[in-house]
Design a protein around this motif. Structure first.
Motif, PDB file in Angstrom:
ATOM      1  N   HIS A   2      66.719 -23.132   2.642  1.00  0.00           N
ATOM      2  CA  HIS A   2      67.733 -22.509   2.904  1.00  0.00           C
ATOM      3  C   HIS A   2      67.621 -21.008   2.359  1.00  0.00           C
ATOM      4  CE1 HIS A   2      69.815 -26.179   4.395  1.00  0.00           C
ATOM      5  NE2 HIS A   2      69.025 -26.693   3.349  1.00  0.00           N
ATOM      6  N   ASN A  59      66.057 -31.423   1.226  1.00  0.00           N
ATOM      7  CA  ASN A  59      67.492 -31.459   1.180  1.00  0.00           C
ATOM      8  C   ASN A  59      68.031 -32.447  -0.024  1.00  0.00           C
ATOM      9  OD1 ASN A  59      68.138 -29.625   3.134  1.00  0.00           O
ATOM     10  ND2 ASN A  59      68.505 -31.369   4.583  1.00  0.00           N
ATOM     11  N   LYS A  63      70.537 -31.325  -2.713  1.00  0.00           N
ATOM     12  CA  LYS A  63      72.018 -32.091  -3.232  1.00  0.00           C
ATOM     13  C   LYS A  63      71.985 -32.331  -4.620  1.00  0.00           C
ATOM     14  CE  LYS A  63      73.304 -35.213   0.367  1.00  0.00           C
ATOM     15  NZ  LYS A  63      73.129 -36.431   1.146  1.00  0.00           N
ATOM     16  N   GLN A 112      77.232 -30.994   0.724  1.00  0.00           N
ATOM     17  CA  GLN A 112      76.303 -32.379   0.105  1.00  0.00           C
ATOM     18  C   GLN A 112      76.665 -33.223   1.494  1.00  0.00           C
ATOM     19  OE1 GLN A 112      78.284 -32.819  -3.717  1.00  0.00           O
ATOM     20  NE2 GLN A 112      76.086 -32.741  -4.398  1.00  0.00           N
ATOM     21  N   LYS A 114      76.858 -32.615   4.637  1.00  0.00           N
ATOM     22  CA  LYS A 114      76.302 -32.074   5.845  1.00  0.00           C
ATOM     23  C   LYS A 114      74.720 -32.198   5.568  1.00  0.00           C
ATOM     24  CE  LYS A 114      79.959 -29.259   7.354  1.00  0.00           C
ATOM     25  NZ  LYS A 114      80.311 -28.157   7.516  1.00  0.00           N
ATOM     26  N   LEU A 115      74.173 -32.185   4.431  1.00  0.00           N
ATOM     27  CA  LEU A 115      72.675 -32.197   4.046  1.00  0.00           C
ATOM     28  C   LEU A 115      72.027 -33.394   4.287  1.00  0.00           C
ATOM     29  CD1 LEU A 115      72.502 -29.883   1.063  1.00  0.00           C
ATOM     30  CD2 LEU A 115      71.728 -29.291   3.260  1.00  0.00           C
TER      31      LEU A 115
END
Length: 115
Positions: A2, A59, A63, A112, A114-115
């Motif tokens: 990201h 991800n 997280k 977190q 959404k990941l």
């Protein structure tokens, strides 16, 4: 990966650090190596861990760093509350920072999920 500069949570964390540094300049000099040092470290840790996580390859790794970020946000919130309890600063002066910490904690949790 990201792009960290595009993450709203990172930008909010950077703003929080700037506010924290302004506020702690009001703390007594004899706290320089005590509470002031702890507050600086925990506040800087928040955007730093977001950035480190954003630079990871998955991800799942991101997280993990967001989890560390959350711990730092709670640590900072506790240290700010201690400035009130120790009568170093007033509640009115630090409440906006506490509110910022809580907002970041909520944003972090949502991110977190959404990941």
């Amino acid at each position: 990966m990201h792009k960290v500069e595009n993450l709203k949570i990172w930008s909010k964390a950077i703003e929080l650090v700037k506010k924290v540094y302004l506020l702690i300049s009001e703390l007594p000099k004899d706290e320089k190596y005590g509470l002031v040092s702890q507050i600086k470290r925990s506040s800087v840790s928040i955007p730093s861990n977001i950035a480190e996580g954003a630079g990871r390859n998955s991800n799942k790794e991101f997280k993990h760093f967001l989890s560390i970020t959350n711990g730092s946000a709670y640590e900072l919130q506790t240290q700010i509350i201690l400035t009130i309890e120790l009568k170093l600063l007033t509640k009115e002066k630090v409440q906006p920072l506490i509110d910022n910490c809580i907002e970041l904690q909520k944003m972090n949790y949502s991110f977190q999920q959404k990941l």
